[in-house]
Design an enzyme around this catalytic site. Structure first.
Site, PDB file in Angstrom:
ATOM      1  N   ASP A  17       0.673  -1.104   0.187  1.00 45.18           N
ATOM      2  CA  ASP A  17       0.045  -0.013  -0.145  1.00 45.18           C
ATOM      3  C   ASP A  17       0.436   0.903   0.012  1.00 45.18           C
ATOM      4  O   ASP A  17       1.909   1.360  -0.056  1.00 45.18           O
ATOM      5  CB  ASP A  17      -0.980  -0.031   1.609  1.00 45.18           C
ATOM      6  N   ALA A  18       0.099   2.386   0.095  1.00 40.01           N
ATOM      7  CA  ALA A  18       1.007   3.401   0.230  1.00 40.01           C
ATOM      8  C   ALA A  18       1.691   3.634   1.051  1.00 40.01           C
ATOM      9  O   ALA A  18       2.808   4.101   0.844  1.00 40.01           O
ATOM     10  CB  ALA A  18      -0.313   5.041   0.215  1.00 40.01           C
TER      11      ALA A  18
END
Length: 83
Positions: A17-18
């Site tokens: 994810d980010a």
């Protein structure tokens, strides 16, 4: 007693994810791959199980409990070089 099975997987940037942590849904993909590799390690593959034993695995139920971890232990060195 079952023998220990270790299967290493490379986690790609696209799997995260980010925040750089593996996206939660990808754990299911990794678990399925590990199960396939475990079966191969003990002498079975999907084709053999189907042809010889008429056996197919299907997930009926799955429950995953996620735990809160300290983000500092998830940090990993990452460097990138561009020409």
């Amino acid at each position: 007693m079952l023998k220990e099975f270790i299967w290493k997987i490379r986690v790609y940037y696209e799997d995260t994810d980010a925040g750089g942590v593996v996206f939660y849904a990808n754990y299911l993909r990794f678990m399925e791959r590990a199960r396939t590799e475990w079966l191969r390690d003990i002498g079975f593959d999907h084709k053999n199980l189907i042809e010889k034993y008429k056996l197919i695995f299907a997930v009926k139920n799955l429950k995953i409990n996620y735990m809160l971890v300290n983000a500092s232990i998830l940090a990993f060195p990452f460097s990138e070089s561009l020409p």
